[in-house]
Scaffold this motif. Structure first.
Motif, PDB file in Angstrom:
ATOM      1  N   ARG B 296       0.835  -1.195   0.000  1.00  0.00           N
ATOM      2  CA  ARG B 296       0.000   0.000   0.000  1.00  0.00           C
ATOM      3  C   ARG B 296       0.867   1.241   0.000  1.00  0.00           C
ATOM      4  O   ARG B 296       2.013   1.217   0.401  1.00  0.00           O
ATOM      5  N   GLY B 297       0.278   2.346  -0.407  1.00  0.00           N
ATOM      6  CA  GLY B 297       1.014   3.598  -0.458  1.00  0.00           C
ATOM      7  C   GLY B 297       0.990   4.144  -1.863  1.00  0.00           C
ATOM      8  O   GLY B 297       0.429   3.510  -2.767  1.00  0.00           O
ATOM      9  N   VAL B 298       1.553   5.312  -2.046  1.00  0.00           N
ATOM     10  CA  VAL B 298       1.543   5.944  -3.361  1.00  0.00           C
ATOM     11  C   VAL B 298       2.944   6.447  -3.689  1.00  0.00           C
ATOM     12  O   VAL B 298       3.548   7.180  -2.915  1.00  0.00           O
ATOM     13  N   ARG B 300       5.564   8.763  -5.462  1.00  0.00           N
ATOM     14  CA  ARG B 300       5.525  10.167  -5.905  1.00  0.00           C
ATOM     15  C   ARG B 300       6.856  10.550  -6.545  1.00  0.00           C
ATOM     16  O   ARG B 300       7.907  10.008  -6.204  1.00  0.00           O
ATOM     17  N   TYR B 303      10.809  10.505  -5.051  1.00  0.00           N
ATOM     18  CA  TYR B 303      11.130   9.450  -4.088  1.00  0.00           C
ATOM     19  C   TYR B 303      12.365   8.681  -4.580  1.00  0.00           C
ATOM     20  O   TYR B 303      12.578   8.518  -5.782  1.00  0.00           O
ATOM     21  N   SER B 321       2.122   7.928  -9.165  1.00  0.00           N
ATOM     22  CA  SER B 321       0.729   8.222  -8.879  1.00  0.00           C
ATOM     23  C   SER B 321       0.006   6.943  -8.473  1.00  0.00           C
ATOM     24  O   SER B 321       0.543   5.849  -8.601  1.00  0.00           O
ATOM     25  N   TYR B 322      -1.186   7.117  -8.006  1.00  0.00           N
ATOM     26  CA  TYR B 322      -2.132   6.016  -7.905  1.00  0.00           C
ATOM     27  C   TYR B 322      -2.706   5.835  -9.305  1.00  0.00           C
ATOM     28  O   TYR B 322      -3.009   6.824  -9.989  1.00  0.00           O
ATOM     29  N   ILE B 349       9.275   5.451   0.673  1.00  0.00           N
ATOM     30  CA  ILE B 349       8.083   6.293   0.826  1.00  0.00           C
ATOM     31  C   ILE B 349       8.125   6.893   2.224  1.00  0.00           C
ATOM     32  O   ILE B 349       7.803   6.226   3.200  1.00  0.00           O
ATOM     33  N   ARG B 350       8.588   8.108   2.320  1.00  0.00           N
ATOM     34  CA  ARG B 350       8.710   8.821   3.598  1.00  0.00           C
ATOM     35  C   ARG B 350       9.356   7.953   4.681  1.00  0.00           C
ATOM     36  O   ARG B 350       8.835   7.801   5.777  1.00  0.00           O
ATOM     37  N   ARG B 352       9.882   4.705   4.697  1.00  0.00           N
ATOM     38  CA  ARG B 352       9.585   3.278   4.670  1.00  0.00           C
ATOM     39  C   ARG B 352       9.940   2.733   3.297  1.00  0.00           C
ATOM     40  O   ARG B 352       9.593   3.320   2.288  1.00  0.00           O
TER      41      ARG B 352
END
Lengths: 128, 367
Positions: B296-298, B300, B303, B321-322, B349-350, B352
């Motif tokens: 899960r996650g998006v 961007r 990254y 993107s999603y 992702i931030r 993670r």
């Protein structure tokens, strides 16, 4: 723009519902979900995590944008909305009910006095 | 600080129809009407209408039009017949990509080039300064409005508004015709969504007439008005590059996976040829790849990409993107050449690290 009168609000467009027992439910407002657009992912902390007033506790992501969410009050996370894992769109469809994000057991209930009521929040929206 | 935004001819229509307006490349443009997901899926399943009037149009006219354009682009203009279009890169001497373009041969002495909105001034300067021979180069962007009608129902909808035999226009071909009574519309079977559809180059005074006619005829075909938000998610699913994100003057066509539009088997010493030949011989140090997030996650733009399970940074995301039709997050990014054939990488992702599958193919292909 829907602004329920029984809720409290922050300038970051979050809402707080007093649930009793020193617990509040937290979500983002109708205005916030509308500005973000289709929400596709909500990142929440774990139950038991501490949160600080004004501190980031998670992220709401729409197709286009990433938005941090900030704790309106300090305390401990006692519940997160697991339904958002499979249905993040609930935040769009029902921002004040099914789209709640988490519940916090407040460490200082006096902090509620620092939040806006519906009338103040409407004024904030009108001024933006 | 407020900058003066240019208006597209249809600005009032967008506002009237509930478009959410945002500044884009200096224009006040609709990012969405009802919602990006809904608009995206309408294009995949029915048909969507986009105003893309912010795109620029540069024309070459004169006996040397073809020769002059051929000298400026990586793809072979001499392969085109009248009414045929092609996708190409335009490079500087160093092989860096100035822009990606669609070039139309309208006649032996007339070429139309569709350029990205943000690059309009830069492209026109480069094109006019480097045009050789007996040719006149003009920036006619303000004389055209451009609409894109995209999706499986595009032809059925448009055929009710024109006498032109749309079935006779092949992919990447174009023909002049009348649409909704507006003459001299260039009807082009092209797009940026991964679906069948048309892009209409419209004499600017006819824009409102055609827009209104398409909207009026749209309902039985499931027409949705679409903003730039879903234009981006659609193009990403189809793995079309976005200038300014995936390619720019610091990237060359070899690493961007654009070798298919670099034609070295021709005599033309086009601008950037030498540098591209050197880059090709040396081999690229990185390659643009698609990634599909496993969890899960998006994903961007910006990254960082790491080797799977390791603390080695191997690249960065340029578009993410999603993906509404795929219901997962996808992205494009440059990956170091030593890792381009890895099956899985980690996207940060931030803080993670989430595993993502690496793919060379388009994320979405219409059936």
């Amino acid at each position: 723009m829907e602004i329920p009168s029984d809720l409290k609000f922050t300038k970051d467009h979050e809402w707080v519902r007093i649930e009793g027992g020193g617990v509040v439910a937290v979500g983002i407002t109708h205005f916030a979900q509308d500005a973000l657009g289709d929400i596709v992912y909500v990142e929440v902390p774990d139950v038991g995590d501490p949160v600080e007033t004004g501190g980031e506790f998670g992220v709401v992501e729409s197709v286009k944008a990433v938005s941090d969410v900030y704790a309106p009050v300090a305390g401990e996370v006692v519940e997160v909305n697991l339904a958002l894992e499979d249905a993040p769109e609930l935040v769009n469809e029902s921002p004040y009910e099914d789209g709640w994000i988490l519940k916090i057991k407040m460490s200082d209930e006096g902090e509620l006095d620092n939040l806006m009521d519906a009338e103040d929040y409407r004024e904030l929206l009108d001024s933006e | 600080m407020s900058e003066e935004l240019a208006s597209v001819p249809l600005e009032a229509r967008h506002i009237e129809h509930g478009g959410k307006m945002v500044p884009f490349a200096g224009f006040n443009m609709p990012i969405q009407y009802t919602g990006i997901k809904q608009e995206h899926l309408a294009v995949r399943n029915q048909v969507g209408l986009f105003d893309v009037s912010h795109m620029g149009e540069v024309e070459f006219k004169g006996p040397d039009a073809l020769v002059a354009v051929d000298k400026l682009v990586t793809n072979n203009v001499h392969n085109l017949v009248d009414g045929q279009a092609m996708y190409t890169a335009m490079c500087n001497e160093e092989g860096g990509i100035i822009d990606d373009l669609v070039v139309y041969r309208l006649a032996a002495d007339h070429v139309l080039i569709c350029v990205n909105a943000a690059n309009r001034a830069k492209d026109f300067r480069h094109l006019s300064m480097n045009a050789i021979g007996d040719v006149e180069v003009s920036d006619n962007s303000d004389s055209y409005a451009q609409l894109a009608l995209q999706g499986p129902n595009a032809q059925a909808l448009l055929s009710g508004l024109t006498a032109t035999d749309l079935g006779g226009i092949k992919y990447y071909h174009a023909e002049f015709g009348a649409v909704a009574g507006v003459e001299n519309v260039l009807i082009s079977r092209t797009g940026y969504t991964g679906e069948d559809g048309f892009e209409l180059y419209i004499p600017v005074d006819g824009a409102v007439t055609i827009f209104d006619a398409i909207v009026a005829a749209g309902e039985p075909h499931g027409l949705a008005l679409c903003g730039l938000g879903c234009r981006d998610t659609l193009r990403l699913e189809a793995k079309y590059l976005l200038y300014g994100n995936d390619i720019d003057e610091t990237t060359n066509p070899v690493e961007a996976g654009l070798n298919w539009v670099v034609k070295l088997d021709r005599d033309t010493n086009f601008v950037g040829r030498k540098s591209i030949e050197i880059a090709k011989a040396a081999g690229p140090s990185r390659r643009l790849r698609g990634v599909v997030l496993q969890g899960r996650g998006v994903i961007r733009n910006g990254y960082e990409i790491y080797a799977h399970g390791e603390d080695t940074k191997i690249g960065h995301i340029t578009s993410g993107s999603y993906a509404p039709a795929l219901e997962q997050s996808i992205g494009l990014g440059y990956i170091d050449i030593n890792h381009v054939n890895d099956d899985v990488v980690d996207v940060d992702i931030r803080g993670r690290r989430i595993p993502a599958d690496v793919t060379k193919k388009a994320f979405y292909k219409r059936s």
